[in-house]
Design a protein around this motif. Structure first.
Motif, mmCIF file in Angstrom:
data_model
loop_
_atom_site.group_PDB
_atom_site.id
_atom_site.type_symbol
_atom_site.label_atom_id
_atom_site.label_comp_id
_atom_site.label_asym_id
_atom_site.label_seq_id
_atom_site.Cartn_x
_atom_site.Cartn_y
_atom_site.Cartn_z
ATOM 1 N N GLN A 1 41.166 35.700 32.189
ATOM 2 C CA GLN A 1 41.125 36.984 31.256
ATOM 3 C C GLN A 1 41.625 36.903 29.934
ATOM 4 O O GLN A 1 43.012 35.895 29.970
ATOM 5 C CB GLN A 1 42.253 37.263 31.937
ATOM 6 C CG GLN A 1 43.344 39.064 31.855
ATOM 7 C CD GLN A 1 42.155 40.156 31.802
ATOM 8 O OE1 GLN A 1 41.874 40.577 32.830
ATOM 9 N NE2 GLN A 1 41.775 40.509 30.708
ATOM 10 N N SER B 1 42.959 38.098 26.568
ATOM 11 C CA SER B 1 43.491 39.823 26.213
ATOM 12 C C SER B 1 43.841 38.328 24.001
ATOM 13 O O SER B 1 43.944 37.682 24.105
ATOM 14 C CB SER B 1 44.802 39.549 26.457
ATOM 15 O OG SER B 1 45.564 38.950 26.396
ATOM 16 N N TYR C 1 38.751 32.567 37.384
ATOM 17 C CA TYR C 1 38.541 33.884 36.085
ATOM 18 C C TYR C 1 39.476 33.547 35.126
ATOM 19 O O TYR C 1 39.611 32.739 34.907
ATOM 20 C CB TYR C 1 39.851 35.475 36.997
ATOM 21 C CG TYR C 1 39.083 36.264 38.290
ATOM 22 C CD1 TYR C 1 39.739 35.069 39.232
ATOM 23 C CD2 TYR C 1 38.027 36.588 38.108
ATOM 24 C CE1 TYR C 1 39.407 36.496 39.956
ATOM 25 C CE2 TYR C 1 37.427 37.160 39.307
ATOM 26 C CZ TYR C 1 37.622 36.861 40.263
ATOM 27 O OH TYR C 1 37.612 37.728 41.410
ATOM 28 N N PHE D 1 45.311 34.200 27.148
ATOM 29 C CA PHE D 1 44.604 33.558 28.288
ATOM 30 C C PHE D 1 45.274 33.533 29.334
ATOM 31 O O PHE D 1 46.585 32.903 28.930
ATOM 32 C CB PHE D 1 43.470 32.812 27.716
ATOM 33 C CG PHE D 1 42.678 33.261 26.118
ATOM 34 C CD1 PHE D 1 42.300 34.023 25.933
ATOM 35 C CD2 PHE D 1 41.264 32.233 26.580
ATOM 36 C CE1 PHE D 1 41.865 34.576 24.539
ATOM 37 C CE2 PHE D 1 40.581 32.273 25.028
ATOM 38 C CZ PHE D 1 40.312 33.634 24.421
ATOM 39 N N THR D 2 44.943 34.113 30.244
ATOM 40 C CA THR D 2 45.542 33.827 31.612
ATOM 41 C C THR D 2 43.863 33.069 32.568
ATOM 42 O O THR D 2 43.492 34.037 33.265
ATOM 43 C CB THR D 2 46.088 35.044 32.574
ATOM 44 O OG1 THR D 2 47.010 34.852 31.810
ATOM 45 C CG2 THR D 2 46.097 34.610 33.808
ATOM 46 N N SER E 1 34.539 35.718 35.139
ATOM 47 C CA SER E 1 34.411 35.636 36.087
ATOM 48 C C SER E 1 33.502 33.974 36.753
ATOM 49 O O SER E 1 32.375 34.206 34.943
ATOM 50 C CB SER E 1 33.575 36.258 36.541
ATOM 51 O OG SER E 1 34.147 37.397 36.966
ATOM 52 N N SER F 1 40.169 42.943 24.175
ATOM 53 C CA SER F 1 40.526 42.099 25.879
ATOM 54 C C SER F 1 39.087 41.699 26.818
ATOM 55 O O SER F 1 38.553 42.682 26.486
ATOM 56 C CB SER F 1 41.482 42.768 26.714
ATOM 57 O OG SER F 1 42.650 42.933 26.709
ATOM 58 N N ARG G 1 37.593 39.858 30.603
ATOM 59 C CA ARG G 1 37.758 39.500 31.739
ATOM 60 C C ARG G 1 36.470 38.127 32.417
ATOM 61 O O ARG G 1 35.129 39.632 31.989
ATOM 62 C CB ARG G 1 38.060 39.246 32.701
ATOM 63 C CG ARG G 1 38.470 38.879 33.888
ATOM 64 C CD ARG G 1 39.440 39.370 34.931
ATOM 65 N NE ARG G 1 37.962 40.184 35.776
ATOM 66 C CZ ARG G 1 38.411 40.350 37.455
ATOM 67 N NH1 ARG G 1 39.700 40.081 38.223
ATOM 68 N NH2 ARG G 1 37.450 40.643 38.002
#
Length: 114
Positions: free
Chosen positions: A78, A80, A76, A64-65, A21, A17, A19
């Motif tokens: 995120q 995974s 963002y 993905f989020t 930004s 994962s 993240r």
């Protein structure tokens, strides 16, 4: 001139994962993440409106989020269950609904490899 500054890229193993930004210099209506792999065209990954409505490319749905913190002018991504095919330069994108102008960040490299 709106500025976008991305961070969070790097090298990650398959299944891992990460993240990303992106800080914008002002509040922007629509934010998005794009990516461009070597030898390929830039493609849309995910979008989010000021109200929080989201949309995803089929290839990243459920992995993905995208989210945003309007108080911090930050969006963002995120990610995974990353796979080698997710390797690309990821770009933050902002579009002002008021002016119609589009802005891009400088990009951050994401490499998925064992």
């Amino acid at each position: 001139q709106v500025q976008l500054v991305e961070s969070g890229g790097g090298l990650v193993q398959p299944g891992g994962s990460l993240r990303l930004s992106c800080v914008t210099s002002t509040t922007i209506s629509n934010l998005a993440w794009y990516r461009q792999a070597p030898g390929k065209e830039r493609e849309l990954v995910a979008t989010i409106t000021l109200g929080g409505s989201t949309n995803y490319a089929n290839s990243v749905k459920d992995r993905f989020t995208i989210s945003r913190d309007n108080a911090k002018n930050t969006v963002y991504l995120q990610m995974s269950a990353l796979q080698p095919e997710d390797t690309a330069v990821y770009y933050c994108n902002a579009k002002s609904l008021a002016s119609g102008r589009v802005y891009w960040g400088q990009g951050t490299q994401v490499t998925v490899s064992s």
